[in-house]
Write a protein that holds these residues in place. Sequence first.
Motif, PDB file in Angstrom:
ATOM      1  N   ARG A   1     -28.435  20.307   1.793  1.00  0.00           N
ATOM      2  CA  ARG A   1     -28.405  19.269   2.827  1.00  0.00           C
ATOM      3  C   ARG A   1     -29.505  19.476   3.856  1.00  0.00           C
ATOM      4  O   ARG A   1     -29.816  20.607   4.230  1.00  0.00           O
ATOM      5  CB  ARG A   1     -27.040  19.282   3.510  1.00  0.00           C
ATOM      6  CG  ARG A   1     -26.887  18.322   4.670  1.00  0.00           C
ATOM      7  CD  ARG A   1     -25.564  18.511   5.384  1.00  0.00           C
ATOM      8  NE  ARG A   1     -25.523  17.794   6.648  1.00  0.00           N
ATOM      9  CZ  ARG A   1     -24.785  16.704   6.857  1.00  0.00           C
ATOM     10  NH1 ARG A   1     -24.043  16.195   5.887  1.00  0.00           N
ATOM     11  NH2 ARG A   1     -24.796  16.115   8.043  1.00  0.00           N
ATOM     12  N   CYS A   2     -30.043  18.349   4.323  1.00  0.00           N
ATOM     13  CA  CYS A   2     -31.060  18.380   5.379  1.00  0.00           C
ATOM     14  C   CYS A   2     -30.677  17.401   6.476  1.00  0.00           C
ATOM     15  O   CYS A   2     -30.422  16.218   6.206  1.00  0.00           O
ATOM     16  CB  CYS A   2     -32.431  18.011   4.815  1.00  0.00           C
ATOM     17  SG  CYS A   2     -33.721  17.829   6.090  1.00  0.00           S
ATOM     18  N   ASP A   3     -30.658  17.899   7.723  1.00  0.00           N
ATOM     19  CA  ASP A   3     -30.472  17.050   8.890  1.00  0.00           C
ATOM     20  C   ASP A   3     -31.802  16.968   9.623  1.00  0.00           C
ATOM     21  O   ASP A   3     -32.214  17.952  10.264  1.00  0.00           O
ATOM     22  CB  ASP A   3     -29.408  17.625   9.819  1.00  0.00           C
ATOM     23  CG  ASP A   3     -28.014  17.379   9.331  1.00  0.00           C
ATOM     24  OD1 ASP A   3     -27.545  18.135   8.463  1.00  0.00           O
ATOM     25  OD2 ASP A   3     -27.418  16.402   9.803  1.00  0.00           O
ATOM     26  N   PRO A   4     -32.474  15.836   9.570  1.00  0.00           N
ATOM     27  CA  PRO A   4     -33.793  15.746  10.210  1.00  0.00           C
ATOM     28  C   PRO A   4     -33.672  15.621  11.719  1.00  0.00           C
ATOM     29  O   PRO A   4     -32.567  15.475  12.251  1.00  0.00           O
ATOM     30  CB  PRO A   4     -34.364  14.469   9.611  1.00  0.00           C
ATOM     31  CG  PRO A   4     -33.156  13.610   9.376  1.00  0.00           C
ATOM     32  CD  PRO A   4     -32.074  14.574   8.956  1.00  0.00           C
ATOM     33  N   ILE A   5     -34.796  15.666  12.391  1.00  0.00           N
ATOM     34  CA  ILE A   5     -34.816  15.412  13.818  1.00  0.00           C
ATOM     35  C   ILE A   5     -34.397  13.956  14.055  1.00  0.00           C
ATOM     36  O   ILE A   5     -34.864  13.047  13.342  1.00  0.00           O
ATOM     37  CB  ILE A   5     -36.215  15.698  14.394  1.00  0.00           C
ATOM     38  CG1 ILE A   5     -36.510  17.199  14.264  1.00  0.00           C
ATOM     39  CG2 ILE A   5     -36.324  15.234  15.842  1.00  0.00           C
ATOM     40  CD1 ILE A   5     -37.933  17.596  14.618  1.00  0.00           C
ATOM     41  N   SER A   6     -33.533  13.748  15.031  1.00  0.00           N
ATOM     42  CA  SER A   6     -32.997  12.421  15.282  1.00  0.00           C
ATOM     43  C   SER A   6     -34.112  11.406  15.528  1.00  0.00           C
ATOM     44  O   SER A   6     -35.036  11.647  16.313  1.00  0.00           O
ATOM     45  CB  SER A   6     -32.080  12.469  16.511  1.00  0.00           C
ATOM     46  OG  SER A   6     -31.586  11.185  16.818  1.00  0.00           O
ATOM     47  N   GLY A   7     -34.031  10.283  14.819  1.00  0.00           N
ATOM     48  CA  GLY A   7     -35.001   9.220  14.995  1.00  0.00           C
ATOM     49  C   GLY A   7     -36.223   9.316  14.104  1.00  0.00           C
ATOM     50  O   GLY A   7     -37.035   8.387  14.066  1.00  0.00           O
TER      51      GLY A   7
ATOM     52  N   GLY B   1     -30.555   6.738   5.969  1.00  0.00           N
ATOM     53  CA  GLY B   1     -31.838   6.912   6.636  1.00  0.00           C
ATOM     54  C   GLY B   1     -31.901   8.085   7.581  1.00  0.00           C
ATOM     55  O   GLY B   1     -32.860   8.193   8.364  1.00  0.00           O
ATOM     56  N   SER B   2     -30.909   8.976   7.517  1.00  0.00           N
ATOM     57  CA  SER B   2     -30.985  10.180   8.356  1.00  0.00           C
ATOM     58  C   SER B   2     -30.800  11.405   7.470  1.00  0.00           C
ATOM     59  O   SER B   2     -31.775  11.891   6.904  1.00  0.00           O
ATOM     60  CB  SER B   2     -29.968  10.130   9.481  1.00  0.00           C
ATOM     61  OG  SER B   2     -28.658   9.931   8.981  1.00  0.00           O
ATOM     62  N   VAL B   3     -29.577  11.866   7.309  1.00  0.00           N
ATOM     63  CA  VAL B   3     -29.303  13.046   6.482  1.00  0.00           C
ATOM     64  C   VAL B   3     -29.722  12.797   5.036  1.00  0.00           C
ATOM     65  O   VAL B   3     -29.565  11.694   4.502  1.00  0.00           O
ATOM     66  CB  VAL B   3     -27.806  13.392   6.545  1.00  0.00           C
ATOM     67  CG1 VAL B   3     -27.439  14.452   5.537  1.00  0.00           C
ATOM     68  CG2 VAL B   3     -27.428  13.815   7.960  1.00  0.00           C
ATOM     69  N   SER B   4     -30.240  13.853   4.413  1.00  0.00           N
ATOM     70  CA  SER B   4     -30.616  13.772   3.009  1.00  0.00           C
ATOM     71  C   SER B   4     -29.970  14.918   2.248  1.00  0.00           C
ATOM     72  O   SER B   4     -29.737  16.006   2.800  1.00  0.00           O
ATOM     73  CB  SER B   4     -32.128  13.844   2.855  1.00  0.00           C
ATOM     74  OG  SER B   4     -32.511  13.844   1.486  1.00  0.00           O
ATOM     75  N   THR B   5     -29.682  14.660   0.981  1.00  0.00           N
ATOM     76  CA  THR B   5     -29.137  15.680   0.083  1.00  0.00           C
ATOM     77  C   THR B   5     -30.023  15.784  -1.146  1.00  0.00           C
ATOM     78  O   THR B   5     -30.337  14.768  -1.772  1.00  0.00           O
ATOM     79  CB  THR B   5     -27.699  15.322  -0.349  1.00  0.00           C
ATOM     80  OG1 THR B   5     -26.896  15.127   0.799  1.00  0.00           O
ATOM     81  CG2 THR B   5     -27.111  16.443  -1.196  1.00  0.00           C
TER      82      THR B   5
ATOM     83  N   PHE C   1     -39.184  10.382   1.662  1.00  0.00           N
ATOM     84  CA  PHE C   1     -38.412   9.199   2.014  1.00  0.00           C
ATOM     85  C   PHE C   1     -39.006   8.534   3.251  1.00  0.00           C
ATOM     86  O   PHE C   1     -39.330   9.195   4.233  1.00  0.00           O
ATOM     87  CB  PHE C   1     -36.961   9.567   2.354  1.00  0.00           C
ATOM     88  CG  PHE C   1     -36.121   9.940   1.180  1.00  0.00           C
ATOM     89  CD1 PHE C   1     -36.017  11.261   0.768  1.00  0.00           C
ATOM     90  CD2 PHE C   1     -35.405   8.970   0.483  1.00  0.00           C
ATOM     91  CE1 PHE C   1     -35.228  11.614  -0.308  1.00  0.00           C
ATOM     92  CE2 PHE C   1     -34.609   9.311  -0.594  1.00  0.00           C
ATOM     93  CZ  PHE C   1     -34.520  10.637  -0.994  1.00  0.00           C
ATOM     94  N   GLN C   2     -39.110   7.209   3.205  1.00  0.00           N
ATOM     95  CA  GLN C   2     -39.324   6.425   4.416  1.00  0.00           C
ATOM     96  C   GLN C   2     -38.043   5.630   4.613  1.00  0.00           C
ATOM     97  O   GLN C   2     -37.748   4.724   3.832  1.00  0.00           O
ATOM     98  CB  GLN C   2     -40.523   5.478   4.261  1.00  0.00           C
ATOM     99  CG  GLN C   2     -41.851   6.081   4.597  1.00  0.00           C
ATOM    100  CD  GLN C   2     -42.921   5.033   4.883  1.00  0.00           C
ATOM    101  OE1 GLN C   2     -42.626   3.955   5.378  1.00  0.00           O
ATOM    102  NE2 GLN C   2     -44.157   5.355   4.556  1.00  0.00           N
ATOM    103  N   GLY C   3     -37.285   5.963   5.627  1.00  0.00           N
ATOM    104  CA  GLY C   3     -35.990   5.328   5.789  1.00  0.00           C
ATOM    105  C   GLY C   3     -35.055   5.766   4.681  1.00  0.00           C
ATOM    106  O   GLY C   3     -34.933   6.940   4.378  1.00  0.00           O
ATOM    107  N   THR C   4     -34.425   4.801   4.021  1.00  0.00           N
ATOM    108  CA  THR C   4     -33.460   5.128   2.976  1.00  0.00           C
ATOM    109  C   THR C   4     -34.086   5.252   1.597  1.00  0.00           C
ATOM    110  O   THR C   4     -33.478   5.820   0.687  1.00  0.00           O
ATOM    111  CB  THR C   4     -32.364   4.047   2.901  1.00  0.00           C
ATOM    112  OG1 THR C   4     -33.001   2.792   2.617  1.00  0.00           O
ATOM    113  CG2 THR C   4     -31.619   3.927   4.227  1.00  0.00           C
ATOM    114  N   GLY C   5     -35.279   4.717   1.428  1.00  0.00           N
ATOM    115  CA  GLY C   5     -35.888   4.674   0.103  1.00  0.00           C
ATOM    116  C   GLY C   5     -36.905   5.770  -0.133  1.00  0.00           C
ATOM    117  O   GLY C   5     -37.596   6.214   0.783  1.00  0.00           O
ATOM    118  N   ALA C   6     -37.009   6.189  -1.393  1.00  0.00           N
ATOM    119  CA  ALA C   6     -38.002   7.186  -1.770  1.00  0.00           C
ATOM    120  C   ALA C   6     -39.360   6.505  -1.924  1.00  0.00           C
ATOM    121  O   ALA C   6     -39.548   5.692  -2.829  1.00  0.00           O
ATOM    122  CB  ALA C   6     -37.602   7.863  -3.073  1.00  0.00           C
TER     123      ALA C   6
END
Lengths: 116, 116
Positions: A22-28, A72-76, A49-54
């Motif tokens: 799991r990755c939690d990016p910087i908010s925004g 569009g925030s957390v990624s797995t 990823f840009q937003g939700t899409g690869a």
Amino acid sequence: GAGVSQTPSNKVTEKGKYVELRCDPISGHTALYWYRQSLGQGPEFLIYFQGTGAADDSGLPNDRFFAVRPEGSVSTLKIQRTERGDSAVYLCASSPLQGLNSNEQFFGPGTRLTVL
Amino acid sequence: QKEVEQDPGPLSVPEGAIVSLNCTYSNSAFQYFMWYRQYSRKGPELLMYTYSSGNKEDGRFTAQVDKSSKYISLFIRDSQPSDSATYLCAMSAGVYSGGGADGLTFGKGTHLIIQP
């Protein structure tokens, strides 16, 4: 403020098992990246990823690797049927794509994956 | 031949010396060039970001890019023991986004040791 966080910090699994990182990016931050770093090597790009899409998944080594970012925030990052060669540090980075430092990629500490 | 070549070192110099690190690359599409510093068991941290050819200075650090020779350099003046780390060059073509916020291609990294 909080930086990029990754969980777990360490993961040990057996060959053939399924893992999720799991990755939690910087908010925004709009952009999110996954890299893989093997011992003594530089990071190797996997997916962007840009937003939700690869926007670019050309670095994924094979179809055992898959990544999502549904809101569009957390990624797995998901790895199926793990192999010993998948052992590495998996790094996540995020970038705002606008404003100050718009193109800088801020890296998390990584998840160290060991496949036995 | 890898797209980005970087001597892994180790490179050991006395405190106060000028350090020169460099990378060569083969892909003429690269336009954005970065230097990252990575401490052991940490994620990479951006030091310098340069677009196209030229020089850029920031404090004790100077980055140079020579696109005609496909050669980039990082100079560190008045080196300190705290500069001891692995230095990674990275670059991108800026295909998927402006400003080089694509997935990066990294060199192997040079392990730098500054002797007190």
